[in-house]
Design a protein around this motif. Structure first.
Motif, PDB file in Angstrom:
ATOM      1  N   TYR A  29       8.298   6.431  -8.127  1.00 57.16           N
ATOM      2  CA  TYR A  29       8.644   5.880  -6.784  1.00 57.16           C
ATOM      3  C   TYR A  29       8.481   4.467  -6.802  1.00 57.16           C
ATOM      4  O   TYR A  29       7.702   3.589  -7.390  1.00 57.16           O
ATOM      5  CB  TYR A  29       7.337   6.382  -5.765  1.00 57.16           C
ATOM      6  CG  TYR A  29       7.665   6.012  -4.366  1.00 57.16           C
ATOM      7  CD1 TYR A  29       8.580   6.735  -3.583  1.00 57.16           C
ATOM      8  CD2 TYR A  29       7.283   4.690  -3.750  1.00 57.16           C
ATOM      9  CE1 TYR A  29       8.788   6.448  -2.070  1.00 57.16           C
ATOM     10  CE2 TYR A  29       7.551   4.409  -2.518  1.00 57.16           C
ATOM     11  CZ  TYR A  29       8.207   5.345  -1.686  1.00 57.16           C
ATOM     12  OH  TYR A  29       8.121   4.886  -0.373  1.00 57.16           O
ATOM     13  N   ASP A  31       9.524   1.232  -3.699  1.00 62.55           N
ATOM     14  CA  ASP A  31      10.206   0.664  -2.492  1.00 62.55           C
ATOM     15  C   ASP A  31       9.837  -0.707  -2.407  1.00 62.55           C
ATOM     16  O   ASP A  31       9.664  -1.479  -3.267  1.00 62.55           O
ATOM     17  CB  ASP A  31       9.828   1.337  -1.252  1.00 62.55           C
ATOM     18  CG  ASP A  31       8.343   1.232  -0.918  1.00 62.55           C
ATOM     19  OD1 ASP A  31       7.723   0.478  -1.295  1.00 62.55           O
ATOM     20  OD2 ASP A  31       7.797   2.041  -0.317  1.00 62.55           O
ATOM     21  N   TRP A  33       7.751  -2.067  -0.990  1.00 63.50           N
ATOM     22  CA  TRP A  33       5.904  -2.609  -0.832  1.00 63.50           C
ATOM     23  C   TRP A  33       5.348  -2.208  -2.114  1.00 63.50           C
ATOM     24  O   TRP A  33       4.147  -2.831  -2.275  1.00 63.50           O
ATOM     25  CB  TRP A  33       5.586  -1.958   0.503  1.00 63.50           C
ATOM     26  CG  TRP A  33       6.337  -2.391   1.476  1.00 63.50           C
ATOM     27  CD1 TRP A  33       6.938  -1.426   2.525  1.00 63.50           C
ATOM     28  CD2 TRP A  33       6.429  -3.588   1.911  1.00 63.50           C
ATOM     29  NE1 TRP A  33       7.799  -2.000   3.216  1.00 63.50           N
ATOM     30  CE2 TRP A  33       7.351  -3.257   3.340  1.00 63.50           C
ATOM     31  CE3 TRP A  33       6.081  -5.027   2.018  1.00 63.50           C
ATOM     32  CZ2 TRP A  33       7.855  -4.407   4.144  1.00 63.50           C
ATOM     33  CZ3 TRP A  33       6.453  -5.947   2.675  1.00 63.50           C
ATOM     34  CH2 TRP A  33       7.134  -5.706   3.966  1.00 63.50           C
ATOM     35  N   ALA A  72       0.817  -1.517   5.924  1.00 69.27           N
ATOM     36  CA  ALA A  72       1.469  -0.094   6.116  1.00 69.27           C
ATOM     37  C   ALA A  72       2.324   0.334   4.927  1.00 69.27           C
ATOM     38  O   ALA A  72       2.437   1.473   4.687  1.00 69.27           O
ATOM     39  CB  ALA A  72       2.130  -0.380   7.472  1.00 69.27           C
ATOM     40  N   GLY A  73       3.136  -0.546   4.453  1.00 72.55           N
ATOM     41  CA  GLY A  73       4.102  -0.079   3.372  1.00 72.55           C
ATOM     42  C   GLY A  73       3.475   0.433   2.037  1.00 72.55           C
ATOM     43  O   GLY A  73       3.618   1.281   1.639  1.00 72.55           O
ATOM     44  N   VAL A  75       0.259   2.024   1.981  1.00 76.60           N
ATOM     45  CA  VAL A  75      -0.312   3.082   2.210  1.00 76.60           C
ATOM     46  C   VAL A  75       0.783   4.276   2.577  1.00 76.60           C
ATOM     47  O   VAL A  75       0.631   5.529   2.108  1.00 76.60           O
ATOM     48  CB  VAL A  75      -1.119   2.948   3.768  1.00 76.60           C
ATOM     49  CG1 VAL A  75      -1.424   4.573   4.160  1.00 76.60           C
ATOM     50  CG2 VAL A  75      -2.317   2.061   3.432  1.00 76.60           C
ATOM     51  N   ARG A  76       1.861   3.903   3.066  1.00 81.73           N
ATOM     52  CA  ARG A  76       2.898   4.802   3.131  1.00 81.73           C
ATOM     53  C   ARG A  76       3.460   5.286   1.941  1.00 81.73           C
ATOM     54  O   ARG A  76       3.925   6.321   1.588  1.00 81.73           O
ATOM     55  CB  ARG A  76       3.964   4.185   4.023  1.00 81.73           C
ATOM     56  CG  ARG A  76       3.800   4.507   5.502  1.00 81.73           C
ATOM     57  CD  ARG A  76       4.892   4.138   6.270  1.00 81.73           C
ATOM     58  NE  ARG A  76       4.426   4.158   7.627  1.00 81.73           N
ATOM     59  CZ  ARG A  76       4.552   3.165   8.556  1.00 81.73           C
ATOM     60  NH1 ARG A  76       4.596   1.913   8.242  1.00 81.73           N
ATOM     61  NH2 ARG A  76       4.027   3.260   9.623  1.00 81.73           N
ATOM     62  N   ALA A  77       3.468   4.236   0.944  1.00 78.83           N
ATOM     63  CA  ALA A  77       3.879   4.506  -0.667  1.00 78.83           C
ATOM     64  C   ALA A  77       3.202   5.411  -1.059  1.00 78.83           C
ATOM     65  O   ALA A  77       3.512   6.178  -2.030  1.00 78.83           O
ATOM     66  CB  ALA A  77       4.208   3.098  -1.115  1.00 78.83           C
ATOM     67  N   GLY A  79       1.265   7.901   0.211  1.00 80.45           N
ATOM     68  CA  GLY A  79       1.481   9.225   0.546  1.00 80.45           C
ATOM     69  C   GLY A  79       2.822   9.700   0.195  1.00 80.45           C
ATOM     70  O   GLY A  79       2.955  10.992  -0.245  1.00 80.45           O
ATOM     71  N   ALA A  80       3.887   9.024   0.272  1.00 81.97           N
ATOM     72  CA  ALA A  80       5.319   9.311  -0.265  1.00 81.97           C
ATOM     73  C   ALA A  80       5.263   9.746  -1.611  1.00 81.97           C
ATOM     74  O   ALA A  80       5.940  10.634  -1.930  1.00 81.97           O
ATOM     75  CB  ALA A  80       6.301   8.279  -0.078  1.00 81.97           C
ATOM     76  N   ARG A  83       3.526  13.182  -1.950  1.00 84.54           N
ATOM     77  CA  ARG A  83       4.631  14.000  -1.527  1.00 84.54           C
ATOM     78  C   ARG A  83       5.854  14.344  -2.625  1.00 84.54           C
ATOM     79  O   ARG A  83       6.217  15.686  -2.882  1.00 84.54           O
ATOM     80  CB  ARG A  83       5.243  13.740  -0.272  1.00 84.54           C
ATOM     81  CG  ARG A  83       4.312  14.103   0.868  1.00 84.54           C
ATOM     82  CD  ARG A  83       5.125  13.966   2.312  1.00 84.54           C
ATOM     83  NE  ARG A  83       5.722  12.591   2.522  1.00 84.54           N
ATOM     84  CZ  ARG A  83       5.094  11.344   3.007  1.00 84.54           C
ATOM     85  NH1 ARG A  83       3.845  11.321   3.138  1.00 84.54           N
ATOM     86  NH2 ARG A  83       5.714  10.198   3.234  1.00 84.54           N
TER      87      ARG A  83
END
Length: 125
Positions: A29, A31, A33, A72-73, A75-77, A79-80, A83
């Motif tokens: 993964y 992105d 961030w 935020a980026g 923490v979202r990374a 979780g992503a 998933r």
């Protein structure tokens, strides 16, 4: 070698070098961030590291100095990535070591994602 003291960020640590593309990694993964890649010494069937792109040593450093968007980026990374790896069910473990007592080996904030088997007790008694 464990991180002895927080001090200044070391731009030559292995994760900084991975971010710059100087050392290869098997990425799962990425992105703006963060990037996530397989650990080279896996401790579970699934063992992935997620690191922010910015130069942060620990959660304390990151939470004090990163922008709201970076926090935020990242923490979202995390979780992503979980998933993407299909770990929501049956579950997974997150681990972030900070400093000598926690055996942090690389002085760049990172979260381990473990999955693919029952993890057992959180800490030995």
């Amino acid at each position: 070698m464990p991180v002895e003291a927080l001090g200044d960020y070391d731009p030559n640590n292995i994760f900084a070098r991975i971010l710059r593309g100087e050392i290869p990694s098997k990425r799962v993964y990425e992105d703006d961030w963060a990037i996530a890649f397989h650990d080279i010494n896996p401790q579970a069937p699934v063992h992935v590291l997620v690191i922010p792109r910015g130069p942060y040593r620990s959660w304390a450093d990151f939470s004090a100095n990163a922008s709201e968007a970076e926090i935020a980026g990242f923490v979202r990374a995390v979780g992503a990535t979980a998933r993407l790896l299909g770990l929501e069910e049956p579950g997974y473990r997150l681990l972030a070591n900070a400093g000598v007592h926690a055996h942090q080996e690389v002085p760049h904030l990172h979260v381990h994602i473990f999955g693919g088997r029952q993890m057992g007790a959180m800490l030995p008694r």
